[in-house]
Design an enzyme around this catalytic site. Structure first.
Site, PDB file in Angstrom:
ATOM      1  N   ASP A 194       0.808  -1.224   0.000  1.00 38.18           N
ATOM      2  CA  ASP A 194       0.000   0.000   0.000  1.00 38.18           C
ATOM      3  C   ASP A 194       0.840   1.273   0.000  1.00 38.18           C
ATOM      4  O   ASP A 194       0.433   2.302   0.549  1.00 38.18           O
ATOM      5  CB  ASP A 194      -0.964   0.015   1.206  1.00 38.18           C
ATOM      6  CG  ASP A 194      -1.853  -1.202   1.219  1.00 38.18           C
ATOM      7  OD1 ASP A 194      -2.189  -1.692   0.129  1.00 38.18           O
ATOM      8  OD2 ASP A 194      -2.202  -1.677   2.312  1.00 38.18           O
ATOM      9  N   LYS A 209       1.676   2.194  -5.073  1.00 40.62           N
ATOM     10  CA  LYS A 209       2.185   1.640  -6.337  1.00 40.62           C
ATOM     11  C   LYS A 209       1.235   1.926  -7.487  1.00 40.62           C
ATOM     12  O   LYS A 209       1.658   2.268  -8.590  1.00 40.62           O
ATOM     13  CB  LYS A 209       2.388   0.115  -6.194  1.00 40.62           C
ATOM     14  CG  LYS A 209       3.411  -0.253  -5.134  1.00 40.62           C
ATOM     15  CD  LYS A 209       3.520  -1.765  -4.953  1.00 40.62           C
ATOM     16  CE  LYS A 209       2.299  -2.402  -4.329  1.00 40.62           C
ATOM     17  NZ  LYS A 209       2.060  -2.031  -2.919  1.00 40.62           N
ATOM     18  N   LYS A 226      -0.902   4.387  -8.023  1.00 35.08           N
ATOM     19  CA  LYS A 226      -0.796   5.768  -8.505  1.00 35.08           C
ATOM     20  C   LYS A 226       0.456   5.952  -9.360  1.00 35.08           C
ATOM     21  O   LYS A 226       0.405   6.519 -10.447  1.00 35.08           O
ATOM     22  CB  LYS A 226      -0.767   6.754  -7.323  1.00 35.08           C
ATOM     23  CG  LYS A 226      -0.269   8.123  -7.742  1.00 35.08           C
ATOM     24  CD  LYS A 226      -0.387   9.228  -6.738  1.00 35.08           C
ATOM     25  CE  LYS A 226       0.366  10.461  -7.300  1.00 35.08           C
ATOM     26  NZ  LYS A 226       0.075  11.708  -6.643  1.00 35.08           N
ATOM     27  N   GLY A 272      -4.570  -4.293  -3.780  1.00 35.42           N
ATOM     28  CA  GLY A 272      -5.558  -3.236  -4.036  1.00 35.42           C
ATOM     29  C   GLY A 272      -4.779  -2.006  -4.435  1.00 35.42           C
ATOM     30  O   GLY A 272      -4.127  -1.390  -3.591  1.00 35.42           O
ATOM     31  N   HIS A 273      -4.758  -1.692  -5.713  1.00 33.17           N
ATOM     32  CA  HIS A 273      -3.938  -0.589  -6.233  1.00 33.17           C
ATOM     33  C   HIS A 273      -4.859   0.541  -6.682  1.00 33.17           C
ATOM     34  O   HIS A 273      -5.636   0.384  -7.622  1.00 33.17           O
ATOM     35  CB  HIS A 273      -3.071  -1.078  -7.399  1.00 33.17           C
ATOM     36  CG  HIS A 273      -2.062  -2.116  -6.985  1.00 33.17           C
ATOM     37  ND1 HIS A 273      -1.242  -2.766  -7.860  1.00 33.17           N
ATOM     38  CD2 HIS A 273      -1.736  -2.591  -5.745  1.00 33.17           C
ATOM     39  CE1 HIS A 273      -0.453  -3.601  -7.197  1.00 33.17           C
ATOM     40  NE2 HIS A 273      -0.746  -3.517  -5.913  1.00 33.17           N
ATOM     41  N   GLN A 333       1.918  -6.032  -3.178  1.00 32.92           N
ATOM     42  CA  GLN A 333       2.432  -6.136  -1.802  1.00 32.92           C
ATOM     43  C   GLN A 333       3.745  -5.335  -1.695  1.00 32.92           C
ATOM     44  O   GLN A 333       3.896  -4.348  -2.401  1.00 32.92           O
ATOM     45  CB  GLN A 333       2.617  -7.607  -1.389  1.00 32.92           C
ATOM     46  CG  GLN A 333       1.306  -8.364  -1.212  1.00 32.92           C
ATOM     47  CD  GLN A 333       0.710  -8.860  -2.517  1.00 32.92           C
ATOM     48  OE1 GLN A 333       1.362  -9.516  -3.290  1.00 32.92           O
ATOM     49  NE2 GLN A 333      -0.554  -8.569  -2.764  1.00 32.92           N
TER      50      GLN A 333
HETATM   51  P1  GDP Z   1      -0.848   0.355  -3.484  1.00 33.67           P
HETATM   52  O1  GDP Z   1      -1.409  -0.926  -3.015  1.00 33.67           O
HETATM   53  O2  GDP Z   1       0.627   0.445  -3.262  1.00 33.67           O
HETATM   54  O3  GDP Z   1      -1.220   0.691  -4.899  1.00 33.67           O
HETATM   55  O4  GDP Z   1      -1.487   1.493  -2.573  1.00 33.67           O
HETATM   56  P2  GDP Z   1      -3.049   1.607  -2.165  1.00 33.67           P
HETATM   57  O5  GDP Z   1      -3.799   2.109  -3.334  1.00 33.67           O
HETATM   58  O6  GDP Z   1      -3.524   0.371  -1.515  1.00 33.67           O
HETATM   59  O7  GDP Z   1      -2.956   2.670  -1.003  1.00 33.67           O
HETATM   60  C1  GDP Z   1      -2.421   3.937  -1.206  1.00 33.67           C
HETATM   61  C2  GDP Z   1      -3.508   4.960  -0.840  1.00 33.67           C
HETATM   62  O8  GDP Z   1      -2.921   6.240  -0.718  1.00 33.67           O
HETATM   63  C3  GDP Z   1      -4.567   5.106  -1.914  1.00 33.67           C
HETATM   64  O9  GDP Z   1      -5.784   5.428  -1.307  1.00 33.67           O
HETATM   65  C4  GDP Z   1      -4.054   6.270  -2.746  1.00 33.67           C
HETATM   66  O10 GDP Z   1      -5.082   6.948  -3.423  1.00 33.67           O
HETATM   67  C5  GDP Z   1      -3.449   7.133  -1.687  1.00 33.67           C
HETATM   68  N1  GDP Z   1      -2.304   7.952  -2.096  1.00 33.67           N
HETATM   69  C6  GDP Z   1      -1.312   7.676  -2.972  1.00 33.67           C
HETATM   70  N2  GDP Z   1      -0.393   8.671  -2.987  1.00 33.67           N
HETATM   71  C7  GDP Z   1      -0.820   9.594  -2.100  1.00 33.67           C
HETATM   72  C8  GDP Z   1      -0.293  10.837  -1.636  1.00 33.67           C
HETATM   73  O11 GDP Z   1       0.767  11.299  -2.039  1.00 33.67           O
HETATM   74  N3  GDP Z   1      -1.018  11.512  -0.680  1.00 33.67           N
HETATM   75  C9  GDP Z   1      -2.188  11.029  -0.187  1.00 33.67           C
HETATM   76  N4  GDP Z   1      -2.808  11.731   0.731  1.00 33.67           N
HETATM   77  N5  GDP Z   1      -2.713   9.858  -0.603  1.00 33.67           N
HETATM   78  C10 GDP Z   1      -2.031   9.149  -1.532  1.00 33.67           C
HETATM   79  P1  IMO Z   2      -0.975  -4.184  -2.217  1.00 31.87           P
HETATM   80  O1  IMO Z   2      -0.531  -4.749  -3.546  1.00 31.87           O
HETATM   81  C1  IMO Z   2      -1.009  -4.599   2.124  1.00 31.87           C
HETATM   82  C2  IMO Z   2      -0.986  -8.680   3.702  1.00 31.87           C
HETATM   83  C3  IMO Z   2      -2.203  -9.162   4.455  1.00 31.87           C
HETATM   84  C4  IMO Z   2      -1.544 -10.119   5.431  1.00 31.87           C
HETATM   85  C5  IMO Z   2      -0.448 -10.755   4.574  1.00 31.87           C
HETATM   86  C6  IMO Z   2      -0.827 -12.079   3.958  1.00 31.87           C
HETATM   87  O2  IMO Z   2      -2.245  -3.442  -2.278  1.00 31.87           O
HETATM   88  O3  IMO Z   2       0.155  -3.430  -1.582  1.00 31.87           O
HETATM   89  P2  IMO Z   2      -2.421 -12.750   1.938  1.00 31.87           P
HETATM   90  O4  IMO Z   2      -3.876 -12.527   1.737  1.00 31.87           O
HETATM   91  O5  IMO Z   2      -1.563 -12.147   0.880  1.00 31.87           O
HETATM   92  O6  IMO Z   2      -2.068 -14.172   2.192  1.00 31.87           O
HETATM   93  O7  IMO Z   2      -2.090 -11.978   3.314  1.00 31.87           O
HETATM   94  O8  IMO Z   2      -0.172  -9.814   3.561  1.00 31.87           O
HETATM   95  N1  IMO Z   2      -1.255  -8.159   2.339  1.00 31.87           N
HETATM   96  C7  IMO Z   2      -1.210  -6.867   2.005  1.00 31.87           C
HETATM   97  N2  IMO Z   2      -1.019  -5.773   2.784  1.00 31.87           N
HETATM   98  N3  IMO Z   2      -1.151  -4.471   0.787  1.00 31.87           N
HETATM   99  C8  IMO Z   2      -1.311  -5.565   0.001  1.00 31.87           C
HETATM  100  O9  IMO Z   2      -1.300  -5.497  -1.339  1.00 31.87           O
HETATM  101  C9  IMO Z   2      -1.395  -6.825   0.616  1.00 31.87           C
HETATM  102  N4  IMO Z   2      -1.584  -8.080   0.156  1.00 31.87           N
HETATM  103  C10 IMO Z   2      -1.489  -8.872   1.222  1.00 31.87           C
HETATM  104  O10 IMO Z   2      -2.847  -8.113   5.114  1.00 31.87           O
HETATM  105  O11 IMO Z   2      -0.922  -9.407   6.456  1.00 31.87           O
HETATM  106 MG    MG Z   3      -2.926  -1.611  -1.759  1.00 31.02          MG
END
Ligand code: GDP
Ligand code: IMO
Ligand code: MG
Length: 423
Positions: A12, A15, A17, A39-40, A224
């Site tokens: 999270d 990535k 973005k 979840g991207h 991840q």
């Molecule tokens: P990913 O899994 O690495 O793609 O990240 P996620 O989408 O799960 O979580 C990142 C969250 O932070 C999302 O809700 C994005 O919209 C948000 N986000 C990304 N960059 C920024 C930033 O620079 N500032 C803020 N406030 N939110 C951001």
């Molecule tokens: P993105 O790509 C954050 C975490 C779960 C748990 C562990 C194992 O959005 O960054 P799993 O279901 O993969 O067997 O769970 O990994 N986890 C993540 N945490 N971002 C993710 O993906 C994750 N995918 C799995 O919360 O701790």
């Molecule tokens: Mg994510």
């Protein structure tokens, strides 16, 4: 020049973005591991879309999107996600999205087994996303899993599923889990899914190698993060795949020679969702970071645990991935703080550790040594130029980049595609 984009923390990092922005410069974006546990989030205009299996290059019309063989595929998740792409975003996926015929499949019994195992672990549970990811990879490594190519042969599919279901029911019984799996509904639905996803399925390794021969540029999108990597992360509190850059070659079926550069993404602080050690987790600041950063899981909606930047973990991720450049996201979330602690070392039993510990018992017991950085207490949200950042924010980012010994290439100041500083 091909580029791997990897998360440096526990996922999270933003990535989605960053891959969305960078994909403008690439011909192809491919996932190499994980599944719909990812979840991207991609935000532009007034739209916000969370991708789980489809690569984050899908919003750039000229980009070919590939789900590589290292991904574990829940076909229903793919069907639903591609339908949402067509209906909500008006993006046509056929001819742009390709799924490897070698991807291992997630079946409904994988989710049931995961629930049974997590229940048995009790307090020690991993806190998984409940998507069946771990049990599907277990079947892959155990050489009994079903693959996408099996879906393409419905004549033999029923027999294969029936055999596996019998085995899973024996396991569930041994785990004393009060559920048994019926093979027939699975056979029926999976045959139908095969029909529906057939249009995406091909030998994606052959496709990627062809693109490479044609001189096309490929971005490898990590899911991840490095600390969730099954080999290099905080085992056993990890996911079941190689999220770090080392996973790319095997996960898409190209030679490591073709992974030319590696970009690492980290947040300006740290989050983690699920169980496991988190040295810099902060009880006091955690809630403020969560509220300001909207730190709730993009896949499960669970509140993310929050804390300060973890330097030793970042340095470890920089080493494991041999990062060429660094992108720091969510700098705006730190706007409110007068002082920002930055963990520069781990202390364990009175000594500073020189290596990132392999044993989670040690990682759980380390004492973070903090350097207190000056906060800026000014709005950075939406800033697009380095020179417009407050001096203390520039100092924080420079310190972070110097500490990790990786040059800074981008800074993100909001969820939105445009609100990014390119260096
Ligand atoms: P990913 O899994 O690495 O793609 O990240 P996620 O989408 O799960 O979580 C990142 C969250 O932070 C999302 O809700 C994005 O919209 C948000 N986000 C990304 N960059 C920024 C930033 O620079 N500032 C803020 N406030 N939110 C951001
Ligand atoms: P993105 O790509 C954050 C975490 C779960 C748990 C562990 C194992 O959005 O960054 P799993 O279901 O993969 O067997 O769970 O990994 N986890 C993540 N945490 N971002 C993710 O993906 C994750 N995918 C799995 O919360 O701790
Ligand atoms: Mg994510």
């Amino acid at each position: 020049m091909n580029l791997a984009v990897v998360g440096m923390q526990w996922g999270d990092e933003g990535k989605g973005k960053i891959v969305d922005i960078l994909s403008e410069e690439f011909d192809c974006v491919t996932r190499y591991q994980g599944g719909h546990n990812a979840g991207h989030t991609v935000s532009f205009g007034n739209r916000r879309h969370v991708l789980h299996l489809i690569p984050s290059g899908i919003f750039q019309p000229k980009v070919t999107c590939v789900v590589g063989c290292g991904v574990v595929l829940d076909p229903l998740a793919l069907i639903e996600e591609s339908q949402a792409m067509e209906q909500v975003m008006s993006i046509h996926t056929e001819g742009r999205l390709f799924v490897s015929n070698r991807c291992h499949l997630i079946l409904p019994y994988h989710r049931v087994l995961e629930a049974a195992i997590e229940k048995q672990l009790g307090e020690r549970r991993i806190g998984t996303t409940s998507r069946g990811i771990g049990p599907a990879y277990e079947d892959k490594m155990g050489r009994r899993g079903l693959r996408v190519c099996d879906l393409m042969s419905p004549e033999t599919l029923r027999e294969k599923i029936a055999g596996l279901v019998a085995e899973k029911n024996r396991t569930l019984e041994a785990l004393k889990y009060p559920q048994t799996i019926e093979p027939d509904p699975i056979c029926d639905s999976y045959a139908g899914y095969g029909e529906k996803i057939k249009k995406y399925v091909c030998d994606t390794s052959a496709l990627l190698n062809k693109l490479i021969r044609e001189g096309k540029r490929i971005l490898f999108e990590g899911a991840q993060g490095t600390l969730l990597d099954v080999d290099h992360g905080t085992f056993p509190y990890v996911t079941s795949s190689n999220a770090a850059a080392g996973g790319v070659s095997a996960g898409v079926g190209i030679s490591p020679k073709y992974v030319h550069r590696v970009l690492g993404i980290c947040k300006a602080y740290t989050t983690r969702v699920g169980g496991g050690p988190f040295p810099t987790e902060s009880a006091e600041a955690g809630e403020q970071l969560r509220n300001r950063g909207n730190e709730y899981g993009s896949t499960t909606g669970r509140p993310r645990r929050c804390g300060w930047f973890d330097g030793p973990a970042g340095r470890y991720a920089a080493m494991i991935n041999a990062l060429d450049s660094l992108t720091v996201t969510k700098v705006d979330v730190l706007d409110a703080f007068a002082e920002i602690p930055f963990c520069i070392d781990y202390k364990y039993r009175g000594s500073i550790l020189t290596e990132f510990p392999a044993d989670v018992a040690i990682l759980s017991a380390v004492e973070p040594v903090y350097k207190t950085m000056r906060g800026w207490q000014a709005a950075t949200a939406g800033i697009r130029e380095w020179s417009k950042l407050p001096g203390a924010a520039q100092d924080y980012l420079k310190f972070l980049s110097d500490y990790l010994e990786v040059p800074l290439s981008m800074v993100s100041t909001s969820p939105s595609r445009d609100e990014t500083i390119r260096l």
